[in-house]
Structure formats: structure tokens, C-alpha cells
Design a protein around this motif. Sequence first.
Motif, PDB file in Angstrom:
ATOM      1  N   GLY A   1       7.184  -0.548  -0.122  1.00 29.55           N
ATOM      2  CA  GLY A   1       5.996   0.023   0.499  1.00 29.55           C
ATOM      3  C   GLY A   1       5.073  -0.972   1.161  1.00 29.55           C
ATOM      4  N   SER A   2       5.606  -2.030   1.724  1.00 27.70           N
ATOM      5  CA  SER A   2       4.777  -2.997   2.446  1.00 27.70           C
ATOM      6  C   SER A   2       5.335  -3.218   3.841  1.00 27.70           C
ATOM      7  N   SER A   3       4.450  -3.224   4.823  1.00 27.94           N
ATOM      8  CA  SER A   3       4.869  -3.530   6.189  1.00 27.94           C
ATOM      9  C   SER A   3       5.046  -5.022   6.389  1.00 27.94           C
ATOM     10  N   LEU A   4       4.559  -5.828   5.416  1.00 26.16           N
ATOM     11  CA  LEU A   4       4.649  -7.293   5.470  1.00 26.16           C
ATOM     12  C   LEU A   4       3.970  -7.849   6.716  1.00 26.16           C
ATOM     13  N   THR A   5       2.957  -7.150   7.179  1.00 25.14           N
ATOM     14  CA  THR A   5       2.250  -7.570   8.383  1.00 25.14           C
ATOM     15  C   THR A   5       1.460  -8.844   8.158  1.00 25.14           C
TER      16      THR A   5
ATOM     17  N   ALA B   1       0.807  -1.218   0.000  1.00 25.08           N
ATOM     18  CA  ALA B   1       0.000   0.000   0.000  1.00 25.08           C
ATOM     19  C   ALA B   1       0.841   1.269   0.000  1.00 25.08           C
ATOM     20  N   GLY B   2       2.040   1.217   0.620  1.00 27.53           N
ATOM     21  CA  GLY B   2       2.892   2.397   0.637  1.00 27.53           C
ATOM     22  C   GLY B   2       3.353   2.823  -0.740  1.00 27.53           C
ATOM     23  N   MET B   3       3.235   1.927  -1.719  1.00 25.87           N
ATOM     24  CA  MET B   3       3.588   2.263  -3.102  1.00 25.87           C
ATOM     25  C   MET B   3       2.676   3.356  -3.652  1.00 25.87           C
ATOM     26  N   SER B   4       1.449   3.410  -3.171  1.00 21.43           N
ATOM     27  CA  SER B   4       0.454   4.316  -3.761  1.00 21.43           C
ATOM     28  C   SER B   4       0.176   5.554  -2.926  1.00 21.43           C
ATOM     29  N   THR B   5       0.868   5.716  -1.792  1.00 22.00           N
ATOM     30  CA  THR B   5       0.578   6.886  -0.965  1.00 22.00           C
ATOM     31  C   THR B   5       0.906   8.190  -1.687  1.00 22.00           C
ATOM     32  N   GLU B   6       1.951   8.172  -2.531  1.00 25.33           N
ATOM     33  CA  GLU B   6       2.302   9.390  -3.261  1.00 25.33           C
ATOM     34  C   GLU B   6       1.330   9.674  -4.403  1.00 25.33           C
ATOM     35  N   SER B   7       0.380   8.754  -4.616  1.00 25.32           N
ATOM     36  CA  SER B   7      -0.706   9.002  -5.574  1.00 25.32           C
ATOM     37  C   SER B   7      -1.975   9.463  -4.869  1.00 25.32           C
ATOM     38  N   GLY B   8      -1.881   9.680  -3.564  1.00 24.08           N
ATOM     39  CA  GLY B   8      -3.024  10.172  -2.806  1.00 24.08           C
ATOM     40  C   GLY B   8      -3.876   9.094  -2.171  1.00 24.08           C
TER      41      GLY B   8
ATOM     42  N   ILE C   1     -10.554   8.170   2.506  1.00 23.39           N
ATOM     43  CA  ILE C   1     -10.581   7.028   1.599  1.00 23.39           C
ATOM     44  C   ILE C   1      -9.468   6.074   2.017  1.00 23.39           C
ATOM     45  N   ASN C   2      -9.744   4.790   1.952  1.00 24.86           N
ATOM     46  CA  ASN C   2      -8.816   3.766   2.422  1.00 24.86           C
ATOM     47  C   ASN C   2      -8.198   2.996   1.263  1.00 24.86           C
ATOM     48  N   PRO C   3      -7.099   2.253   1.527  1.00 21.09           N
ATOM     49  CA  PRO C   3      -6.391   1.559   0.443  1.00 21.09           C
ATOM     50  C   PRO C   3      -7.239   0.539  -0.306  1.00 21.09           C
TER      51      PRO C   3
ATOM     52  N   ARG D   1      -0.888   1.226   7.588  1.00 20.44           N
ATOM     53  CA  ARG D   1      -0.192   1.212   8.870  1.00 20.44           C
ATOM     54  C   ARG D   1       0.826   2.314   9.053  1.00 20.44           C
ATOM     55  N   GLY D   2       1.104   3.104   8.046  1.00 24.43           N
ATOM     56  CA  GLY D   2       2.071   4.180   8.210  1.00 24.43           C
ATOM     57  C   GLY D   2       1.496   5.312   9.042  1.00 24.43           C
ATOM     58  N   GLU D   3       2.263   6.387   9.127  1.00 22.08           N
ATOM     59  CA  GLU D   3       1.801   7.544   9.874  1.00 22.08           C
ATOM     60  C   GLU D   3       0.492   8.045   9.272  1.00 22.08           C
ATOM     61  N   GLY D   4      -0.550   8.095  10.074  1.00 24.19           N
ATOM     62  CA  GLY D   4      -1.853   8.495   9.575  1.00 24.19           C
ATOM     63  C   GLY D   4      -2.548   7.413   8.785  1.00 24.19           C
ATOM     64  N   GLY D   5      -2.052   6.176   8.882  1.00 24.73           N
ATOM     65  CA  GLY D   5      -2.630   5.063   8.134  1.00 24.73           C
ATOM     66  C   GLY D   5      -4.087   4.836   8.485  1.00 24.73           C
ATOM     67  N   SER D   6      -4.822   4.209   7.542  1.00 25.64           N
ATOM     68  CA  SER D   6      -6.270   4.107   7.693  1.00 25.64           C
ATOM     69  C   SER D   6      -6.699   3.196   8.830  1.00 25.64           C
ATOM     70  N   LEU D   7      -5.820   2.279   9.286  1.00 23.16           N
ATOM     71  CA  LEU D   7      -6.229   1.394  10.379  1.00 23.16           C
ATOM     72  C   LEU D   7      -6.400   2.139  11.690  1.00 23.16           C
ATOM     73  N   SER D   8      -5.906   3.378  11.765  1.00 30.46           N
ATOM     74  CA  SER D   8      -6.107   4.158  12.980  1.00 30.46           C
ATOM     75  C   SER D   8      -7.548   4.631  13.117  1.00 30.46           C
TER      76      SER D   8
END
Length: 299
Positions: free
Chosen positions: A234-238, A40-47, A173-175, A52-59
Motif C-alpha cells: 500500500g505505498s506508492s513509494l513516491t 497509506a494504502g494499508m489503511s484505506t480499508e479502515s476508512g 479526513i487525510n492520512p 495518491r490513489g483514486e480519490g486520494g487526499s492530494l487531489s
Amino acid sequence: MRMRPTLNWVPDGDLPPGTADWEPVAEALGRGGVLVLSGAGMSTESGIPDYRGEGGSLSRHTPMTYQEFTADPQARRRYWARSHLGWRVFGRARPNAGHRAVAAFARHGLAPGLITQNVDGLHQAAGSVDVVELHGSLDRVVCLSCGTVGARRELAVRLTQANPGFAPVAAGINPDGDADLTDQQVGDFRVVPCTVCGGVLKPDVVFFGEAVPPQRVEQCRALVREATSLLVLGSSLTVMSGLRFVREAARAQKPVLIVNRDPTRGDRLALTRVALPLGQVLTDVAERLGVRVEGPPAA
């Protein structure tokens, strides 16, 4: 009964530190034969936010599970209302520099394999081909009764016709393309059935709590066996769906390299984790290797 999936992973504090040195990534790509695994981190720069990153949608948001979707008509109503709105936002997203760099590495034969955990189609929009969509794609819908697969854009037209005037303002909007709406905003949203058999429609994506199709997993394993190294972007591999390929590469003594700003579940198995923005790293690596990255399409 399958247990509800664990959606958060907390590092235990003794993981190897990240680095700003991307030279090992350039060396691996320079040798060729790299398999890319993107998250998912691959697409954060596309909006599109990650989980799980800072401000990630799971919060603020718990993704729909397969068990909820199939068992509860009201859960499906909420999902389709939120996803219908989120789909409009996804449709406006465009590939970023990282997507374009990955496509360029493939064109030059440096990274011929690509597995993505994302469902947004941005790798293909950037020019990547033969992409293995590990978790499926929001571009398609499937009937759970007869198995008919259809285009999401056609379903979007039907949902719009069935819900005239539906235009709430989402909190985010979420991933997975799911917009944050309250039950009041969902209201009496109407869900439409399969046009072939009248069955329940589901996006052709793997929900939390649902298994990745075995033949897709084996296709990915074959790519790991063929690769010289594995580059995680761009993956936390969780979740195990991606982590298992890192483990398989490590068991085969193939270098694992990670570009992710935050710690990942695969850090102990990796040669390095570059803790810098993906677009910056991949653009710099491309320049270092003399690989031309196509610019964004004209507006």
C-alpha cells in the motif's frame, strides 16, 4: 533553505504492468524472514484515505510542511484546528483484514520485521509488535523547545477545554489526521502551549520537508540487511523515506514484492506488483499458507 517537497509523482508510462497473481507473495512469506514496509494504502480499508490513489487526499489537500508549521503561528492554528477534529475520526478507525494478516504472519515467524510509513497506530491495534514507525505517530506530541513528549489524548482534552463548542463538519479526513476545514471554520481556534516550558507543541510525526531521524533510518536499514525479502504494502513509494529501502534491498539482490493497485516508483526494482486490494490478497495468502488471521475485535 529547503525546497518545498514534491508531493505528486506521475508514472512515465513504461512501468511493468501489475498482476493478479499473488503466488510470488505467498512463496516469499512461506520462506519466512520477510520485512514488511507499509504505506497509506494499508489503511484505506479502515476508512482512512491515502494520498495518491483514486480519490486520494492530494487531489484536494496539501499536507502541512515543517517549514510552515514552525515559521507561521497562523499555520499552526489552522493545523491544530484541523488535526484536533481529525483526531476524533482517527480514534474511531479500526484495523482491517490487511493489518490483522500482517500481525498473523509475524506471530508465525514469517514476517518478523515491520516498517510503517503510517501514523495511525492501526498495525499495533491489530497485534503487531516491534513496529518501526518511520514517520512517527499521532498518538504523541513533542515540544519543540524542551523536547518533552506527551500523550495526544491529554492534549485533546486541553484543546477541547480551550475551544468549547468547536465542532465543524469537515469536508474530508487525510492520512496525516488533518481534516479539511475552511479558514472560516477554523475561526479563532485557540492553540495551547507545552505545560512544561510554554513552548510550541507539534505532533510527533515527520512532516513533509522534515527529515526522518537518522537513528530510525539506520534501524530500518538493519532490518533490510536481516531480511530475506521486502514486501511493500500500500505505498506508492513516491517519497524517498520509503523508496530508499526498496533500493537497498534491490542492491543486496533481495526480492522486492509490491502489493498496490496503482503503479509505484519502485516497480522497476520489484519481482512483481500485485494490483489487487490488500485485504483480499493478504487474506488469501494467509489461507494458502495455513496461517490463522484473527477476526476483528468485538464491538
